[in-house]
Scaffold this active site. Structure first.
Site, PDB file in Angstrom:
ATOM      1  N   SER A 175      37.494  24.449  41.663  1.00 13.36           N
ATOM      2  CA  SER A 175      37.963  25.630  40.943  1.00 13.36           C
ATOM      3  C   SER A 175      36.757  26.515  40.645  1.00 13.36           C
ATOM      4  O   SER A 175      35.795  26.535  41.412  1.00 13.36           O
ATOM      5  CB  SER A 175      38.699  25.221  39.670  1.00 13.36           C
ATOM      6  OG  SER A 175      39.231  26.360  39.028  1.00 13.36           O
ATOM      7  N   LYS A 209      42.107  30.336  41.241  1.00 13.96           N
ATOM      8  CA  LYS A 209      41.301  29.276  40.639  1.00 13.96           C
ATOM      9  C   LYS A 209      41.997  28.677  39.407  1.00 13.96           C
ATOM     10  O   LYS A 209      41.831  27.489  39.113  1.00 13.96           O
ATOM     11  CB  LYS A 209      39.923  29.823  40.266  1.00 13.96           C
ATOM     12  CG  LYS A 209      39.066  30.246  41.472  1.00 13.96           C
ATOM     13  CD  LYS A 209      38.630  29.059  42.316  1.00 13.96           C
ATOM     14  CE  LYS A 209      39.421  28.838  43.559  1.00 13.96           C
ATOM     15  NZ  LYS A 209      38.912  27.696  44.372  1.00 13.96           N
ATOM     16  N   TYR A 220      41.530  36.310  43.021  1.00 10.29           N
ATOM     17  CA  TYR A 220      40.679  35.114  43.067  1.00 10.29           C
ATOM     18  C   TYR A 220      40.835  34.304  41.783  1.00 10.29           C
ATOM     19  O   TYR A 220      40.975  33.074  41.820  1.00 10.29           O
ATOM     20  CB  TYR A 220      39.219  35.536  43.245  1.00 10.29           C
ATOM     21  CG  TYR A 220      38.238  34.380  43.169  1.00 10.29           C
ATOM     22  CD1 TYR A 220      38.161  33.444  44.187  1.00 10.29           C
ATOM     23  CD2 TYR A 220      37.397  34.235  42.065  1.00 10.29           C
ATOM     24  CE1 TYR A 220      37.267  32.379  44.114  1.00 10.29           C
ATOM     25  CE2 TYR A 220      36.504  33.175  41.989  1.00 10.29           C
ATOM     26  CZ  TYR A 220      36.438  32.259  43.015  1.00 10.29           C
ATOM     27  OH  TYR A 220      35.556  31.205  42.934  1.00 10.29           O
TER      28      TYR A 220
END
Length: 366
Positions: A201, A248, A244
């Site tokens: 992550s 994550k 993004y």
């Protein structure tokens, strides 16, 4: 009181993120553990997505040196073969290529493992299915699955084969499908030696939209032009950094769901990790990254080497029982520390919603 506790949880998260962001400039946060300390892995079977580069390559190198059978999963066979050749030579990957550090006689004499290439394109759920099927035909056990591969801040308007935004489709949907297909094999390990799923992550999950994921934004809008040279017309797609961030957030949610469902049974250990800001090709989509290759001192100032970025996931994957149970469902930050994930990741309903949504999407294509 509940409101104050919520505020305190967010403050703890922000402070922890700032201190353990993984930037070398925070000079007092450094690894206290190295891959040389990992126990012998002879007889173990390891699967690493994105094993041909960056932290994935460094992870494969460490486990190969420790005697494991290591599957490098990536879509480009020539790159995988090149990576396997370098691993066998002991090459360490960096921002500029490979280096070959001197090794002690003990290191040279250590029994090496076995390397296998397996084709995997996380942007295509059909490829994920074929990859899982090929692996299940070859192996009867899987000790550690590293959901390591990922992309960052790719331009808007790019989609997976099935029509999901490229970052979320790669980082979350592709890995969710792979984990789901390999889960029965992972759960077949004995409680005395449970399998582990380690999911990469980022501290960037902190910037995900309210609620964690905007599900409407990750499905291709029918009005979006197929010709990517034309102006983007999608109504709901997020900008590349928000996209993004939510991917994550989703990666941590995957690890937490696995813990909710299987952790209490003693059959699986699932952990999300933030690898630190490492000098890898993850930033290739950013225009300013390429010129940094000509300024080595600046690279060292703002990033850690890939082998350092891999330490969190290697440590989480090899920490002995019973200590490893304390990491189940947690988010590990630089370095070798249980971090404070965004508070809404403690909301079980949101975590279960993420997994259920991914399940529903997979059913549309398989």
């Amino acid at each position: 009181m509940e409101y104050l506790l919520t505020i305190w949880a967010w403050i703890r998260h922000k402070v922890d993120t700032a201190i353990h962001s993984g930037i070398p400039l925070v000079f007092w946060v450094r690894p206290w553990w190295s891959a040389d300390q990992m126990p012998d892995q002879t007889g173990k079977t390891i699967f690493v997505t994105g094993g041909n580069s960056g932290t994935g390559y460094s992870t494969c190198l460490a486990f190969y040196n420790a005697g494991a059978t290591v599957y490098l999963a990536c879509r480009n066979e020539s790159k995988a073969q090149k990576a396997m050749e370098e691993i066998k030579k002991g090459g360490e990957i960096n921002f500029w290529g490979f280096s070959y550090p001197k090794r002690s006689q003990e290191q040279r004499d250590r029994r090496k493992g076995r390397l296998e290439y397996i084709c995997l394109d996380l942007t295509d759920l059909e490829s994920v299915d074929k990859c899982a099927d090929a692996f299940l035909r070859k192996e009867k056990k899987l000790d550690i699955l590293f959901a390591n591969a990922g992309i960052m801040a790719t331009p808007e308007g790019q989609f997976t084969k099935q029509g999901y935004t490229l970052q979320f489709g790669t980082n979350v949907l592709g890995h969710h499908r792979l984990i789901s297909l390999l889960l029965p094999l992972l759960l077949s390990s004995p409680p005395t030696n449970p399998s582990r799923v380690i999911i990469s992550s980022s501290a960037g999950h902190s910037m995900a939209p309210t609620g964690g994921v905007n599900y409407q934004s990750v499905i291709r809008d029918p009005s979006h032009p197929k010709d990517l040279d034309k102006p983007r017309q999608g109504k709901h797609e997020l900008n590349k950094w928000d996209e993004y961030a939510q991917s994550k957030w989703g990666d941590i949610a995957l690890a937490k769901w696995l813990n909710y469902q299987h952790g209490d049974q003693g059959r699986l250990i699932s952990i999300a990790v933030h690898p630190a800001l490492a000098a890898t090709n993850l930033a290739d989509s950013l225009g300013f990254a390429a010129p940094l290759k000509d300024i080595p001192w600046l690279v060292a100032l703002i990033t850690f080497p890939a082998k350092v970025g891999a330490l969190n996931q290697i440590w989480a994957a090899t920490l002995a029982l019973p200590d490893a149970w304390y990491l189940n469902g947690e988010y590990i930050v630089p370095f070798q520390k249980i971090g404070v994930a965004r508070p809404d990741l403690n909301d079980r309903k949101k975590v279960e919603e993420l997994w259920s949504w991914c399940d529903e999407q997979a059913k549309k294509w398989v």
